[in-house]
Design a protein around this motif. Structure first.
Motif, mmCIF file in Angstrom:
data_model
loop_
_atom_site.group_PDB
_atom_site.id
_atom_site.type_symbol
_atom_site.label_atom_id
_atom_site.label_comp_id
_atom_site.label_asym_id
_atom_site.label_seq_id
_atom_site.Cartn_x
_atom_site.Cartn_y
_atom_site.Cartn_z
ATOM 1 N N GLY A 64 2.875 15.095 -11.050
ATOM 2 C CA GLY A 64 4.335 15.173 -11.031
ATOM 3 C C GLY A 64 5.024 13.911 -10.555
ATOM 4 N N THR A 65 4.245 12.884 -10.212
ATOM 5 C CA THR A 65 4.822 11.634 -9.730
ATOM 6 C C THR A 65 4.239 10.456 -10.517
ATOM 7 N N HIS A 70 2.222 6.134 -6.797
ATOM 8 C CA HIS A 70 0.971 6.329 -6.049
ATOM 9 C C HIS A 70 0.490 5.001 -5.473
ATOM 10 N N LEU A 71 0.567 3.953 -6.289
ATOM 11 C CA LEU A 71 0.109 2.637 -5.848
ATOM 12 C C LEU A 71 0.939 2.137 -4.668
ATOM 13 N N LEU A 72 2.248 2.301 -4.745
ATOM 14 C CA LEU A 72 3.114 1.828 -3.669
ATOM 15 C C LEU A 72 2.932 2.655 -2.397
ATOM 16 N N LEU A 73 2.736 3.961 -2.548
ATOM 17 C CA LEU A 73 2.493 4.805 -1.375
ATOM 18 C C LEU A 73 1.207 4.401 -0.667
ATOM 19 N N ILE A 74 0.163 4.120 -1.447
ATOM 20 C CA ILE A 74 -1.105 3.689 -0.854
ATOM 21 C C ILE A 74 -0.959 2.302 -0.237
ATOM 22 N N TYR A 75 -0.291 1.407 -0.935
ATOM 23 C CA TYR A 75 -0.166 0.025 -0.486
ATOM 24 C C TYR A 75 0.612 -0.077 0.832
ATOM 25 N N PHE A 76 1.674 0.714 0.965
ATOM 26 C CA PHE A 76 2.484 0.646 2.180
ATOM 27 C C PHE A 76 2.088 1.686 3.229
ATOM 28 N N LEU A 100 -6.691 -6.908 -1.674
ATOM 29 C CA LEU A 100 -5.574 -6.304 -2.399
ATOM 30 C C LEU A 100 -6.056 -5.401 -3.524
ATOM 31 N N ILE A 101 -7.130 -5.800 -4.194
ATOM 32 C CA ILE A 101 -7.630 -4.983 -5.294
ATOM 33 C C ILE A 101 -8.152 -3.638 -4.785
ATOM 34 N N GLY A 102 -8.501 -3.573 -3.495
ATOM 35 C CA GLY A 102 -8.964 -2.312 -2.906
ATOM 36 C C GLY A 102 -7.889 -1.237 -2.935
ATOM 37 N N PHE A 103 -6.640 -1.635 -2.739
ATOM 38 C CA PHE A 103 -5.541 -0.663 -2.812
ATOM 39 C C PHE A 103 -5.406 -0.116 -4.237
ATOM 40 N N ALA A 104 -5.624 -0.978 -5.219
ATOM 41 C CA ALA A 104 -5.581 -0.522 -6.613
ATOM 42 C C ALA A 104 -6.722 0.444 -6.893
ATOM 43 N N HIS A 171 -4.850 0.686 -19.605
ATOM 44 C CA HIS A 171 -3.475 0.226 -19.757
ATOM 45 C C HIS A 171 -2.719 0.309 -18.429
ATOM 46 N N GLY A 172 -3.021 1.332 -17.640
ATOM 47 C CA GLY A 172 -2.347 1.483 -16.349
ATOM 48 C C GLY A 172 -2.728 0.408 -15.346
ATOM 49 N N SER A 173 -3.849 -0.267 -15.584
ATOM 50 C CA SER A 173 -4.278 -1.323 -14.656
ATOM 51 C C SER A 173 -3.256 -2.451 -14.578
ATOM 52 N N THR A 174 -2.360 -2.541 -15.571
ATOM 53 C CA THR A 174 -1.331 -3.587 -15.544
ATOM 54 C C THR A 174 -0.387 -3.423 -14.357
ATOM 55 N N LEU A 175 -0.331 -2.214 -13.782
ATOM 56 C CA LEU A 175 0.551 -1.996 -12.632
ATOM 57 C C LEU A 175 0.047 -2.689 -11.373
ATOM 58 N N ALA A 176 -1.223 -3.092 -11.383
ATOM 59 C CA ALA A 176 -1.804 -3.717 -10.190
ATOM 60 C C ALA A 176 -1.114 -5.023 -9.838
ATOM 61 N N PHE A 177 -0.415 -5.623 -10.790
ATOM 62 C CA PHE A 177 0.259 -6.891 -10.484
ATOM 63 C C PHE A 177 1.357 -6.703 -9.437
ATOM 64 N N THR A 178 1.852 -5.459 -9.263
ATOM 65 C CA THR A 178 2.908 -5.212 -8.275
ATOM 66 C C THR A 178 2.408 -5.394 -6.848
ATOM 67 N N VAL A 179 1.094 -5.361 -6.640
ATOM 68 C CA VAL A 179 0.533 -5.620 -5.310
ATOM 69 C C VAL A 179 -0.262 -6.931 -5.326
#
Length: 236
Positions: A64-65, A70-76, A100-104, A171-179
């Motif tokens: 539902g999210t 999820h990435l930002l919640l884990i990262y912060f 950093l890749i560990g958070f991803a 394809h979702g791995s592209t979001l990792a650039f945000t961290v």
């Protein structure tokens, strides 16, 4: 503005060096997510006391999210938990020691686990109940019936959807650039920033992703045909 075809080739060669990070994120998240998803699917299918509502809540929240959330919640959020626990227990380890890749890895594994749990659960329920009862009648335990009867058939049924999940995580791995993880998408931005040829860089990235997606589709298609041949009693 004219399209610089020569720069597309230059960008493509530069993006190749980012393939390992993209594949690491995809493979780790799918592998760990599959283990999580299988456990959650079994808990929900057999309605394990206490764990069942937790598993259902986990799947409902993750589905539902957004994946980026999820990435930002884990990262912060994870550093707060780790540093707080380290201070309380006197450990020398801190969140600064996590690459950093560990958070991803953590975030995408949790995301993949929720989606794969539904795929695996659908595969389990597709297995004829009579086969399970037959396994019990010859003295098999639940674990043996799952390992020998249910899971092989469930995985065969779920393979197309598991393939879709694998492509989705690629394809979702592209979001990792945000961290600040440099995967293909981030590398495309870095390459384009030198001369503002973003269109050419993104075309090169799109070609690269398309090629990897085709390889996944061909590989899973071959595996599916081999499984179907085996199930029909043919030569695998």
């Amino acid at each position: 503005m004219r399209l610089d075809f020569s720069f597309i080739g230059t960008a493509f060669l530069s993006l190749i060096q980012a393939i390992p990070n993209t594949l690491y994120i995809t493979v780790v998240s799918v592998a760990v997510g599959f283990l999580i998803g299988t456990a959650v699917a079994l808990i929900r299918t057999y309605r394990v006391p206490v764990l069942h509502p937790i598993a259902a809540g986990y799947v409902m929240f993750i589905r539902g999210t957004p994946m980026l959330m999820h990435l930002l919640l884990i990262y912060f959020g994870l550093p707060l938990l780790i540093d707080g626990a380290a201070d309380a227990l006197g450990f020398g380890f801190s969140s600064a020691n996590i690459p950093l890749i560990g958070f991803a890895y953590i975030s995408f594994s949790i995301t993949a686990g929720a989606y794969m749990s539904e795929v695996v659960r659908a595969g389990i329920t597709a297995v004829n109940r009579g086969q399970i009862e037959a396994a019990y009648s010859i003295g098999m335990t639940t674990v043996q019936a799952l390992r020998r009867i249910v899971m092989p058939q469930a995985l065969a049924v779920s393979l197309p959807n598991l393939s879709n999940n694998l492509i989705g995580m690629l394809h979702g791995s592209t979001l990792a650039f945000t961290v600040s993880v440099v995967e293909i998408n981030a590398q495309a931005q870095i390459v384009a920033a030198t001369n503002w040829k973003f269109l050419e860089a993104y075309i090169a990235a799109a070609i690269l992703f398309w090629g990897m997606t085709v390889l996944i589709e061909r590989g899973t298609g071959l595996l599916e045909r081999r499984i179907n041949n085996y199930n029909r009693g043919g030569v695998a």
